[in-house]
Structure formats: structure tokens, C-alpha cells
Design an enzyme around this catalytic site. Structure first.
Site, PDB file in Angstrom:
ATOM      1  N   CYS A   8      98.453 -52.440  56.688  1.00  0.00           N
ATOM      2  CA  CYS A   8      98.431 -53.395  55.585  1.00  0.00           C
ATOM      3  C   CYS A   8      98.971 -52.763  54.302  1.00  0.00           C
ATOM      4  O   CYS A   8      98.900 -51.549  54.120  1.00  0.00           O
ATOM      5  CB  CYS A   8      97.008 -53.890  55.336  1.00  0.00           C
ATOM      6  SG  CYS A   8      96.254 -54.740  56.736  1.00  0.00           S
ATOM      7  N   HIS A  36      94.707 -48.211  59.045  1.00  0.00           N
ATOM      8  CA  HIS A  36      94.474 -49.024  57.857  1.00  0.00           C
ATOM      9  C   HIS A  36      95.353 -48.560  56.704  1.00  0.00           C
ATOM     10  O   HIS A  36      95.515 -47.362  56.462  1.00  0.00           O
ATOM     11  CB  HIS A  36      93.013 -48.922  57.417  1.00  0.00           C
ATOM     12  CG  HIS A  36      92.097 -49.859  58.140  1.00  0.00           C
ATOM     13  ND1 HIS A  36      92.256 -51.230  58.101  1.00  0.00           N
ATOM     14  CD2 HIS A  36      90.994 -49.623  58.913  1.00  0.00           C
ATOM     15  CE1 HIS A  36      91.291 -51.800  58.820  1.00  0.00           C
ATOM     16  NE2 HIS A  36      90.525 -50.853  59.332  1.00  0.00           N
TER      17      HIS A  36
END
Length: 358
Positions: free
Chosen positions: A223, A168
Site C-alpha cells: 500500500c 505492508h
């Protein structure tokens, strides 16, 4: 979000250790025989996070002095220096942030480097997957910072450094960066209790003291990663830019210069999410199972096409993602204005484009 460390430890057979592989490991075979054990393709977004505590860089550099990697395979020596590599993959097992293919990304990128006979002298792996061969420990906040310090520590002219992160990425509101509203962050496996890792701290660890003549390549398949290293130069060109059209680098940030040659490849722009695909075999890398779209495209490009320029490599990766229906646009940024027609390499220093204003 809750984090059950006990649950994670049951899934993981690797705990923190000084390093050293349990004998030769054929990562090529592992990369070519990934078993599909993960969820279908899904993009998860963590949202804006609370600002994490800053890293005590000096403390972790002291810890890094007793941290070791291992030599993964035999290959022709990189004669001008030492090649050191760090691989991080986080699936966030037993949490609401769980991903499916990040540890497979590590297998695939290591397999790619082994197939290309990249001469890695020292390697370290941080993953939260049970039984991952050669893993040095869990990708906790402390371990990630410590091993980043290990990667950089003592680097001298002629050395080559490589880091790959799959997990992440998120962001938090900036407090002092006048050029951006948000700071980008990496989310370690224990981010819900220990906090994320700010891009400012990543820069301080990896880049602030990097010497001239050191080559560093960092790949972020996560991301909000377009400016994770806050590098001053970026590739300029539309998403549909063709290989026959010359792109160029442009200075986008004042300051944050460093003497070393640093290349960052990110899975998407700061405002985008990076996709996790359920069937990596569709990318033609030989792998099956879940994996990050950007990692799979990069691996395919490195394996299947030779003599690509930096521009061609990025465009080929973007084109493949577009053909597969993904909207993310991988980014390339650097510490210097690279001549984008130079042959892509993980080891050579940059040819600077004299036409780009510095």
C-alpha cells in the site's frame, strides 16, 4: 498492535545467518506448486503511523561489508558486471496485521526470474515463513536496512541490482518534504516495536550514492507505494491508456536526482491500497495460493509476453488488474525520463526521451 516475537520464531525456521543456500534450489518448482495456506482476499490498512526513528546509514553499511548472499542457479553471465538481488516478504504472523500471500510473492517472483534465466550472481531473501528455502533471516527493521545496504554496497558501473518487497506499506506525516503531506514507509515485521522505514532513508541507502552505469529495479507490492523512492520522473497516462497511444515520463519532483538508472514499479498509487488475492492461480502464472495482485500480474507479463516496451509492460499489468476487478493502478517511476518505447529489461541502461524536460 501487539507483536509476539516468540510466536513468530516458532513459525520460522530461519534465523539470521551470513548467507549461502543449502545446495541447489528449484524455485521454479516451488513457484508452480504453492500450497494455499492463507486467508481469503483482504486488503488491510495500517493507517497513519507515528514517525519512526531515522536510520544510521553509516552503521548499516559497515555491517553490510560482512553480509553475504548466495548464487541461486547457473545462467549465462551478465558480462558487464555483477547481478545482485534482494527479496523481502512479510506475512506478519501472529499479529493483527497478518497478511496471507507476501512470502508466496517472493517465491513467485524468484521462480519467474529463474524461468527467464536471469543471471543472478548473489541473492538474499528475508521472509517470516517457516522453512522458506535459502532464506537469510527474518525481515526485521535492522535486517531490511542491513540487506538494502548489502544490495547497494560497492555497486560499480555495469552492475545490475534488483529488489522486490511484498508486505505492508504505510505513511507518516511529513516534517520537511515541501511537496508532499506524507512520507511513505515500509513496515518491517517488528514495526510495532522498532518502527517503520522512511522513504527518505530508503533513498539515502539505495540511491544517494548510486553511480552512473548502475541499473537498479525495485518492485514494491504494498500500500501507499507510488512514491516510495521519491524518484523525480513518473509515467504519465490515464488508467485506460491504450498501447497504441504514446505515454511519456514527466518530472514531478525537483531534486532527488541520482546518476544511476533506477526503475521503480509499485503496486498502487500513494493514496491506494494494494490487494492480496486468495487464489493466485487465476492470474495464469502457474501459482496457486495467496499472493499480491501486482506481483502476479507482473510475473505473468514477464513470463507470457516477449518484447514489451516499458509502456506496454505497465499497461498490460494495469489492464490485467482492471479485468480482475481491482481498482489499484500500478505506477512506474524512474531516475531519468525513460523512452517508454524502449524494450523492457531488468538489465540494460535507459534510453532517455529527449522530448521530456529535465
Amino acid at each position: 498492535m501487539g507483536f509476539d516475537f516468540g510466536c513468530l520464531l516458532k513459525l520460522c525456521s530461519t534465523v539470521l545467518k551470513p548467507g549461502g543456500a543449502p545446495g541447489p534450489i528449484n524455485y521454479m518448482e516451488i513457484g508452480l506448486n504453492l500450497i494455499k495456506i492463507a486467508a481469503p482476499y483482504i486488503v488491510q490498512y495500517l493507517g497513519i503511523m507515528e514517525r519512526p526513528p531515522r536510520v544510521d546509514v553509516e552503521e548499516f553499511f559497515q555491517q553490510a561489508e560482512v553480509t553475504e548472499g548466495f548464487k541461486p542457479w547457473e545462467a549465462p553471465t551478465h558480462v558487464s558486471g555483477t547481478f545482485r538481488a534482494l527479496f523481502i516478504g512479510i506475512n506478519y504472523y501472529c499479529t493483527s496485521a497478518e497478511l496471507s500471500g507476501c512470502c508466496n510473492d517472493v517465491k513467485q517472483i524468484i521462480a519467474t526470474l529463474q524461468r527467464k534465466r536471469i543471471p543472478i550472481d548473489e541473492m538474499s531473501i528475508l521472509v517470516d515463513e517457516r522453512g522458506f528455502p535459502g532464506a537469510n533471516g527474518l525481515p526485521t527493521r535492522d535486517n531490511i536496512v542491513r540487506y538494502m545496504a548489502w544490495l547497494f554496497g560497492g555497486a560499480k558501473p555495469g552492475d545490475v541490482l534488483f529488489m522486490h518487497y511484498s508486505g505492508h506499506g504505510t505513511h507518516t506525516r511529513a516534517t520537511s518534504d515541501t511537496e508532499e503531506k506524507f512520507d511513505q514507509c515500509l513496515a518491517p515485521v517488528d514495526f510495532s516495536t522498532k518502527g517503520c522505514i522512511l522513504d527518505n532513508d530508503i533513498f539515502r541507502i539505495l540511491l544517494s550514492g548510486l553511480l552512473q552505469g548502475v541499473r537498479l529495479t525495485v518492485v514494491f507490492d504494498c500500500c501507499h507505494s507510488g512514491s516510495m523512492l521519491d524518484l523525480p520522473y513518473t509515467f504519465v497516462g490515464s488508467r485506460s491508456l491504450r498501447r497504441s497511444v504514446a505515454g511519456h515520463m514527466q518530472r514531478i519532483r525537483k531534486g532527488n536526482d541520482c546518476a544511476g538508472d533506477v526503475l521503480m514499479i509499485s503496486g498502487c498509487a500513494d493514496e491506494q491500497t494494494s490487494a492480496d488475492v486468495s487464489n493466485a492461480a487465476t492470474f495464469g502464472t502457474g501459482a496457486s495460493g495467496a499472493g499480491g495482485a501486482a506481483t502476479q500480474c507482473l510475473a505473468y507479463t514477464i513470463l507470457k509476453v516477449s518484447n514489451l516496451s516499458y509502456q506496454d509492460m505497465l499497461i498490460a499489468t494495469r489492464d490485467m488488474l482492471r479485468r480482475k476487478g481491482f481498482t489499484q493502478v500500478p505506477q512506474l517511476s524512474a531516475s531519468k525520463p525513460i523512452n517508454l518505447q524502449q524494450k523492457f529489461s531488468l538489465m540494460t541502461t535507459f534510453e532517455v526521451d529527449p522530448a521530456v524536460a529535465t
